[in-house]
Design a protein around this motif. Structure first.
Motif, short mmCIF file in Angstrom:
data_model
loop_
_atom_site.label_atom_id
_atom_site.label_comp_id
_atom_site.label_asym_id
_atom_site.label_seq_id
_atom_site.Cartn_x
_atom_site.Cartn_y
_atom_site.Cartn_z
N ILE A 25 10.13 92.48 70.26
CA ILE A 25 11.27 91.57 70.82
C ILE A 25 11.76 92.45 71.81
CG2 ILE A 25 13.35 90.61 70.26
CD1 ILE A 25 12.56 90.57 67.29
N GLU A 26 11.84 91.79 73.24
CA GLU A 26 12.21 92.69 74.27
C GLU A 26 13.73 92.18 74.50
OE1 GLU A 26 7.91 93.58 76.05
OE2 GLU A 26 9.20 92.41 77.07
N THR A 27 14.30 91.26 73.91
CA THR A 27 15.50 90.55 74.33
C THR A 27 16.32 90.50 72.83
OG1 THR A 27 17.08 89.27 75.30
CG2 THR A 27 14.79 88.32 74.66
N GLY A 28 17.71 90.76 72.88
CA GLY A 28 18.35 90.62 71.67
C GLY A 28 18.89 88.99 71.59
N LEU A 29 18.97 88.60 72.80
CA LEU A 29 19.62 87.27 73.15
C LEU A 29 18.54 86.12 72.65
CD1 LEU A 29 21.07 87.83 76.64
CD2 LEU A 29 22.23 88.18 74.39
N ILE A 30 18.39 86.03 71.27
CA ILE A 30 17.35 85.06 70.77
C ILE A 30 18.12 84.34 69.52
CG2 ILE A 30 15.34 86.24 71.21
CD1 ILE A 30 15.31 87.20 68.46
N GLU A 31 17.52 83.26 69.30
CA GLU A 31 18.08 82.55 68.24
C GLU A 31 17.73 82.90 67.11
OE1 GLU A 31 19.80 79.33 67.92
OE2 GLU A 31 20.08 79.41 69.94
N GLY A 32 16.50 83.38 66.76
CA GLY A 32 15.98 84.07 65.84
C GLY A 32 14.31 84.46 66.02
N ALA A 33 14.17 85.31 65.12
CA ALA A 33 12.81 86.03 64.97
C ALA A 33 12.46 86.52 63.68
CB ALA A 33 12.46 86.89 66.18
N GLY A 34 11.16 86.08 63.07
CA GLY A 34 11.21 86.65 61.76
C GLY A 34 9.75 86.84 61.47
N HIS A 35 9.13 87.55 60.44
CA HIS A 35 8.01 87.24 60.10
C HIS A 35 7.90 87.73 58.44
CE1 HIS A 35 7.40 91.76 59.55
NE2 HIS A 35 8.09 91.74 60.66
N ALA A 36 6.82 87.21 57.92
CA ALA A 36 6.64 87.32 56.62
C ALA A 36 5.31 87.38 56.15
CB ALA A 36 7.28 86.54 55.64
N SER A 37 4.76 88.26 55.05
CA SER A 37 3.26 88.45 54.73
C SER A 37 3.45 88.57 53.56
CB SER A 37 2.51 89.48 55.51
OG SER A 37 1.50 89.97 55.05
N SER A 38 2.49 88.00 52.71
CA SER A 38 2.31 88.36 51.29
C SER A 38 0.79 88.07 50.84
CB SER A 38 3.15 87.59 50.30
OG SER A 38 2.83 86.24 50.12
N THR A 39 0.36 89.07 49.83
CA THR A 39 -0.88 88.85 49.53
C THR A 39 -0.89 89.14 47.94
OG1 THR A 39 -2.15 89.35 51.58
CG2 THR A 39 -3.34 89.62 49.52
N GLY A 40 -1.45 88.14 47.20
CA GLY A 40 -1.21 88.43 45.87
C GLY A 40 -2.41 87.66 44.87
#
Ligand SMILES: Nc1ncnc2c1ncn2[C@@H]1O[C@H](COP(=O)(O)OP(=O)(O)OP(=O)(O)O)[C@@H](O)[C@H]1O
Ligand SMILES: [Mg+2]
Lengths: 253, 429
Positions: B356-371
């Motif tokens: 992310i190169e700017t803080g002026l965003i609506e949202g940014a997220g990630h998730a990962s799961s392995t099970g």
């Protein structure tokens, strides 16, 4: 007439610190049509007893027996127990992503009855039971317990109990987290199953409130992994007034 | 902010989500409020007000990755490169060489509705190459070795009621087949393209998708190859102003499949969704890489890949890159990968990279799961009388269903559902 008999049941769990005994000799007999209430302090092992009856793999029975009439329940797998007529309304019902309530209920009913329910009557039965428990119709399309509120989950447990018609139901704090209306609705459900199917009930609770709607013939005080005292409904009132001190004092002395 | 989960780790996590993370920037809620001013407070951060950077741990910034249509710009990979380190290069050698087609795949286009045309494009003939930018050796040799690309065009303002089916068939196992397809959806058109890969080949097939302003495009890429097929491909899309793009990759067959699905935007107001479903059996290597390049402001992206694995040496890789460039203010982005390991001996790698190169965003997220199977799910279903085998089926189907439903083409959903049933039977579920 059926009998669910628990005799001198000892149960341990494996923890990182090694094996820990939680149930230390529980003896309890429930017959069809009877309502037994179990009350006891937090951590005394009530849910452990409930889960052990249902066959949760985490709980290891080290000695004692559970029988349903002539059958050895401990020899049965989890699903076999359910098909034999045992039902556990869980204290914390599990969310199962991607599996719709409709699909789940039909699959379970088919497994329990050994044949698929008749399509038309089944849909009507489900709708009717949901209405009686004041569960919104669109819950049928949602995934099992996913995003349900605490109280909604409890109602859906009772919905299953009504639809699956077990011989014996263990209700683990089904009354906790219910609002006043829901408490009445859920109690009505239990009473219906009781009168219509002669269901035997083991009602685990912390509050005498639900006992105003569901009248137990027997009350058991559960302390430190065993039944410390048995009595009639008046025992619940005594507990409500005095708490568990009388039972805990000797242990701590 | 790099999460990786392998089967070995999965043993310990047993169905518990690992690496759930949503970037939190002061003043920004999970729902995403507009940031008037913000400063970074993420793990790896640089700069001052209005800036927040989460960089991948290895491999450098995605912004620095070479992209080119010139073979000389890409060396033959050794396996140490970030983008190749998970890939079975021995088996991929045949599709990485700068080699001509031996036996081409056949392409049959079904849907002759008015407004759909099927033409050809030479190497430097626009719009070919206007969206596609090879990002690795495989893509560049596939591109340059395809003299004539197929161009499927949906005219502006055309709304197709039926999908355009592209049946792509490998005709000879072990024979190199290069190919390039340009899917172009005119302004305010609406179209679904279903590319279905069958048969066998050493296939190096690239796709570029041009989503013009206001268009609504779905691309479904179905990999139903035979067991001995090898398939590498880069599927690039550029999403126009206020346009919608949905990409669904379903990979079931093939010995090695390695697909790169990329999206960027030509303006603002674009929406991109990339879904993936893969089911790896013994010996299969199924690798999916997605890259969302938020190169302009006020676009959204959502990436969701789900995989199931069974059997000895079943192997899957998901690498999800999201780059929110400095210019991409007002971006809303999320990516997630979940893997369900059904048997011993399988391994899933899952790596989300969010920059992310700017803080002026609506949202940014990630998730990962392995099970593995969640014991509690099984217990709940079995406690209602459902036998273990059936309970497992319910859970797997439920897990993968979210992606199947995203396909949106009923006939394809049904056959994928059937394929999944057959997959489950292999391990005795
Ligand atoms: N999986 C577990 N790991 C560690 N300890 C456990 C586990 N399950 C139960 N216990 C312990 O066993 C004891 C009995 O727990 P149980 O849940 O049966 O109590 P309970 O009587 O139902 O309590 P509550 O009224 O709070 O529901 C507690 O001390 C609890 O911490
Ligand atoms: Mg409890």
């Amino acid at each position: 007439m059926s009998t669910l008999a628990i005799k001198d049941l000892h149960v341990s769990i494996e923890t990182e610190q090694g094996s820990k005994e939680i149930l230390k000799g529980v003896t309890l007999t429930i017959k069809s049509g009877e309502i037994h209430a179990i009350m006891g302090p937090n951590g005394s092992g009530k849910s452990t007893l409930a889960s052990t009856i249902a066959g949760h793999p985490r709980y290891k029975v080290t000695s004692g027996t559970i029988t349903l009439d002539d059958e050895d329940v401990l020899e049965m797998s989890v699903d076999e127990r359910a098909r034999a007529g045992l039902f556990l309304a869980m204290q914390y019902p599990v969310e199962v992503p991607g599996v719709t309530m409709t699909n789940f209920l039909r699959t379970a009913k088919t497994a329990i009855d050994g044949e698929a329910p008749k399509l038309r009557t089944w849909a009507k039965d489900v709708r009717g039971a949901m209405e009686k428990l004041k569960i919104d119709a669109d819950f049928a399309n949602r995934n099992v317990n996913e995003g349900f509120s605490g109280g909604e989950k409890k109602r859906v447990e009772i919905l299953q109990m009504e639809l699956f018609k077990p011989k014996f139901a263990v209700l683990d704090e089904t009354d906790s987290g219910l609002d006043i209306d829901a408490l009445r609705v859920v109690s009505d459900g239990v009473n219906r199953a009781h009168s219509e199917n002669d269901m035997g009930t083991l009602l685990i609770t912390h509050y005498t409130r639900i006992l105003n709607y569901i009248t137990p013939q027997f009350v058991h005080v559960f302390v430190d992994g065993r039944v410390a005292e048995q009595g009639g409904p008046e025992l619940a009132d005594e507990l409500e007034a005095n708490g568990y001190d009388r039972f805990l004092a000797p242990a701590q002395a | 902010m790099t999460n990786s989960a392998s089967a070995d780790q999965a043993e310990q996590v047993a169905g518990v989500e690992v690496g759930e993370a949503r970037i939190t920037i002061p003043g920004m809620s999970e729902e995403g409020e507009n940031l008037a001013t913000a400063h970074e407070e993420t793990e790896h951060s640089h700069g001052g007000l209005g800036e927040s950077t989460v960089k991948a741990k290895s491999g450098g910034s995605r912004a620095d990755r070479t992209t080119s249509l010139n073979v000389a710009d890409f060396a033959v990979p050794t396996g140490r490169e970030e983008e190749w380190r998970f890939s079975p290069l021995k088996k991929l050698g045949r599709v990485l060489s700068d080699a001509a087609t031996q036996t081409p795949v056949t392409l049959k286009v079904r849907n002759t509705a008015t407004g759909v045309t099927h033409g050809e494009l030479a190497l430097a003939q626009a719009p070919r190459g206007t969206v596609f930018l090879a990002a690795d050796r495989a893509a560049v040799v596939g591109y340059t070795q395809t003299q004539t690309a197929d161009h499927i065009k949906v005219a502006a303002n055309t709304e197709l009621s039926e999908p355009v089916f592209l049946d792509i068939t490998g005709e000879a196992a072990g024979h190199r087949a290069n190919g390039h397809i340009v899917l172009e959806a005119g302004n305010h058109s609406k179209a679904v393209f279903v590319m279905e890969h069958r048969g066998s080949a050493d296939a190096n097939l690239n796709v570029e998708v041009i989503v013009r302003d206001g268009a609504d495009v779905t691309v479904v890429s179905l990999q139903r190859w035979d067991d001995d097929a090898v398939h590498v491909g880069q599927q690039d899309a550029e999403v126009g102003r206020d346009a919608k793009y949905k990409h669904v990759s379903i990979t079931l067959g093939g010995e090695v499949v390695r697909l790169n699905s990329n999206v960027r935007y030509s303006a603002e107001g674009g929406e991109a969704a990339m879904y993936g479903l893969y089911f790896a059996d013994a010996g299969q290597h199924l690798e999916h890489r997605s890259f969302v390049d938020h190169n302009s402001p006020r676009n959204s992206s959502n990436v969701l890949y789900k995989g199931a694995l069974q059997g000895q040496d079943a192997r899957t890789v998901w690498v999800g890159d999201v780059l929110i460039r400095k210019a991409a203010e007002g971006t809303d982005s999320y990516e997630k990968n979940q893997n369900l390991i059904l048997t011993d001996g399988a391994r899933a790698d899952s790596i989300p990279n969010l920059e992310i190169e700017t803080g002026l965003i609506e949202g940014a997220g990630h998730a990962s799961s392995t099970g593995r199977f969640d014991e509690n799910h099984l217990f709940y279903l079995m406690a209602r009388g459902i036998p273990e085998k059936e309970a497992r089926q319910l859970v797997v189907r439920g897990f993968l269903n979210e992606i199947v439903q995203a396909i949106g083409v009923e006939s394809i959903e049904d056959t994928v559902q059937q394929d999944l049933e057959n997959e489950l039977k292999i391990a005795g579920f």
